[in-house]
Design a protein around this motif. Structure first.
Motif, PDB file in Angstrom:
ATOM      1  N   ALA A   1       0.830  -1.203   0.000  1.00  0.00           N
ATOM      2  CA  ALA A   1       0.000   0.000   0.000  1.00  0.00           C
ATOM      3  C   ALA A   1       0.863   1.251   0.000  1.00  0.00           C
ATOM      4  CB  ALA A   1      -0.940  -0.011   1.194  1.00  0.00           C
ATOM      5  N   ASN A   2       1.962   1.223   0.715  1.00  0.00           N
ATOM      6  CA  ASN A   2       2.856   2.380   0.753  1.00  0.00           C
ATOM      7  C   ASN A   2       3.496   2.640  -0.607  1.00  0.00           C
ATOM      8  OD1 ASN A   2       2.318   2.892   3.418  1.00  0.00           O
ATOM      9  ND2 ASN A   2       4.104   1.762   4.186  1.00  0.00           N
ATOM     10  N   GLU A   3       3.879   1.573  -1.296  1.00  0.00           N
ATOM     11  CA  GLU A   3       4.475   1.733  -2.620  1.00  0.00           C
ATOM     12  C   GLU A   3       3.443   2.267  -3.619  1.00  0.00           C
ATOM     13  OE1 GLU A   3       5.945  -2.157  -3.425  1.00  0.00           O
ATOM     14  OE2 GLU A   3       7.820  -1.827  -2.352  1.00  0.00           O
ATOM     15  N   GLU A   4       2.214   1.750  -3.548  1.00  0.00           N
ATOM     16  CA  GLU A   4       1.151   2.229  -4.431  1.00  0.00           C
ATOM     17  C   GLU A   4       0.853   3.706  -4.174  1.00  0.00           C
ATOM     18  OE1 GLU A   4      -2.161  -0.343  -3.800  1.00  0.00           O
ATOM     19  OE2 GLU A   4      -1.280  -1.977  -4.951  1.00  0.00           O
ATOM     20  N   GLU A   5       0.807   4.076  -2.888  1.00  0.00           N
ATOM     21  CA  GLU A   5       0.542   5.469  -2.535  1.00  0.00           C
ATOM     22  C   GLU A   5       1.667   6.371  -3.019  1.00  0.00           C
ATOM     23  OE1 GLU A   5      -0.381   8.251   1.373  1.00  0.00           O
ATOM     24  OE2 GLU A   5      -0.181   6.088   1.629  1.00  0.00           O
ATOM     25  N   ALA A   6       2.897   5.924  -2.912  1.00  0.00           N
ATOM     26  CA  ALA A   6       4.047   6.708  -3.362  1.00  0.00           C
ATOM     27  C   ALA A   6       3.996   6.888  -4.884  1.00  0.00           C
ATOM     28  CB  ALA A   6       5.345   6.042  -2.934  1.00  0.00           C
ATOM     29  N   ALA A   7       3.587   5.849  -5.604  1.00  0.00           N
ATOM     30  CA  ALA A   7       3.507   5.939  -7.061  1.00  0.00           C
ATOM     31  C   ALA A   7       2.416   6.926  -7.482  1.00  0.00           C
ATOM     32  CB  ALA A   7       3.235   4.558  -7.656  1.00  0.00           C
ATOM     33  N   VAL A   8       1.285   6.878  -6.788  1.00  0.00           N
ATOM     34  CA  VAL A   8       0.197   7.812  -7.096  1.00  0.00           C
ATOM     35  C   VAL A   8       0.625   9.247  -6.799  1.00  0.00           C
ATOM     36  CG1 VAL A   8      -2.130   8.530  -6.420  1.00  0.00           C
ATOM     37  CG2 VAL A   8      -1.650   6.120  -6.831  1.00  0.00           C
ATOM     38  N   LEU A   9       1.259   9.459  -5.666  1.00  0.00           N
ATOM     39  CA  LEU A   9       1.725  10.800  -5.315  1.00  0.00           C
ATOM     40  C   LEU A   9       2.767  11.312  -6.308  1.00  0.00           C
ATOM     41  CD1 LEU A   9       1.945  10.531  -1.418  1.00  0.00           C
ATOM     42  CD2 LEU A   9       0.279  11.794  -2.774  1.00  0.00           C
ATOM     43  N   GLN A  10       3.627  10.412  -6.798  1.00  0.00           N
ATOM     44  CA  GLN A  10       4.632  10.818  -7.780  1.00  0.00           C
ATOM     45  C   GLN A  10       3.955  11.223  -9.089  1.00  0.00           C
ATOM     46  OE1 GLN A  10       7.474   7.744  -8.647  1.00  0.00           O
ATOM     47  NE2 GLN A  10       8.877   9.157  -9.676  1.00  0.00           N
ATOM     48  N   ARG A  11       2.959  10.460  -9.533  1.00  0.00           N
ATOM     49  CA  ARG A  11       2.237  10.827 -10.756  1.00  0.00           C
ATOM     50  C   ARG A  11       1.490  12.141 -10.583  1.00  0.00           C
ATOM     51  NH1 ARG A  11       0.067   5.007 -11.670  1.00  0.00           N
ATOM     52  NH2 ARG A  11      -1.262   5.772 -10.026  1.00  0.00           N
ATOM     53  N   MET A  12       0.896  12.373  -9.411  1.00  0.00           N
ATOM     54  CA  MET A  12       0.187  13.624  -9.147  1.00  0.00           C
ATOM     55  C   MET A  12       1.136  14.808  -9.201  1.00  0.00           C
ATOM     56  SD  MET A  12      -2.456  12.433  -6.135  1.00  0.00           S
ATOM     57  CE  MET A  12      -2.903  14.076  -5.676  1.00  0.00           C
ATOM     58  N   ALA A  13       2.328  14.654  -8.640  1.00  0.00           N
ATOM     59  CA  ALA A  13       3.310  15.735  -8.659  1.00  0.00           C
ATOM     60  C   ALA A  13       3.765  16.030 -10.092  1.00  0.00           C
ATOM     61  CB  ALA A  13       4.504  15.373  -7.779  1.00  0.00           C
ATOM     62  N   ALA A  14       3.953  14.975 -10.875  1.00  0.00           N
ATOM     63  CA  ALA A  14       4.383  15.179 -12.261  1.00  0.00           C
ATOM     64  C   ALA A  14       3.293  15.880 -13.066  1.00  0.00           C
ATOM     65  CB  ALA A  14       4.736  13.832 -12.897  1.00  0.00           C
ATOM     66  N   SER A  15       2.032  15.484 -12.875  1.00  0.00           N
ATOM     67  CA  SER A  15       0.958  16.126 -13.635  1.00  0.00           C
ATOM     68  C   SER A  15       0.760  17.570 -13.177  1.00  0.00           C
ATOM     69  CB  SER A  15      -0.342  15.341 -13.529  1.00  0.00           C
ATOM     70  OG  SER A  15      -0.816  15.350 -12.205  1.00  0.00           O
ATOM     71  N   ARG A  16       0.949  17.833 -11.881  1.00  0.00           N
ATOM     72  CA  ARG A  16       0.824  19.208 -11.391  1.00  0.00           C
ATOM     73  C   ARG A  16       1.909  20.087 -11.993  1.00  0.00           C
ATOM     74  NH1 ARG A  16       2.522  22.745  -7.349  1.00  0.00           N
ATOM     75  NH2 ARG A  16       0.837  23.994  -6.474  1.00  0.00           N
ATOM     76  N   THR A  17       3.112  19.576 -12.064  1.00  0.00           N
ATOM     77  CA  THR A  17       4.217  20.326 -12.662  1.00  0.00           C
ATOM     78  C   THR A  17       3.932  20.611 -14.139  1.00  0.00           C
ATOM     79  OG1 THR A  17       5.737  19.234 -11.140  1.00  0.00           O
ATOM     80  CG2 THR A  17       6.710  20.315 -13.057  1.00  0.00           C
TER      81      THR A  17
END
Length: 100
Positions: free
Chosen positions: A7-23
């Motif tokens: 779950a932690n790895e999945e959450e980290a991947a989602v947060l990384q994608r969110m940061a990339a799309s925000r940028t």
């Protein structure tokens, strides 16, 4: 051997994608201002342009408005007499110019 992501790895991947799309969104927002259009709808027709290009539209609008205000019978009488006078004027003018 591959393992199922936790779950932690999945959450980290989602947060990384969110940061990339925000940028990417912020970069696109500040890159260039959008072109402003003169009208709200790109396919809209300005009434003034329509009247200038097609004078018969003005006649049709006037007939519709008078049919609403005066009623259809009175509108037809007025339009008929006005149309007949206009036709006579247009056809009679060349005849009169030839006589004089």
């Amino acid at each position: 051997m591959s393992h199922a992501p936790t779950a932690n790895e999945e959450e980290a991947a989602v947060l990384q994608r969110m940061a990339a799309s925000r940028t990417a969104l912020l970069a696109a927002r500040y890159a260039a201002p959008p072109a402003r259009s003169t009208s709200r709808h790109p396919n809209s027709v300005k009434v003034g342009d329509l009247i200038v290009r097609a004078p018969r539209v003005t006649l049709l609008l006037a007939l519709c408005a008078s049919a609403i205000i005066l009623g259809p019978r009175r509108t037809l009488a007025v339009a008929g007499s006005t149309g007949a006078l206009a036709w006579l004027g247009l056809s009679g003018r060349p005849m009169l110019s030839k006589l004089m």
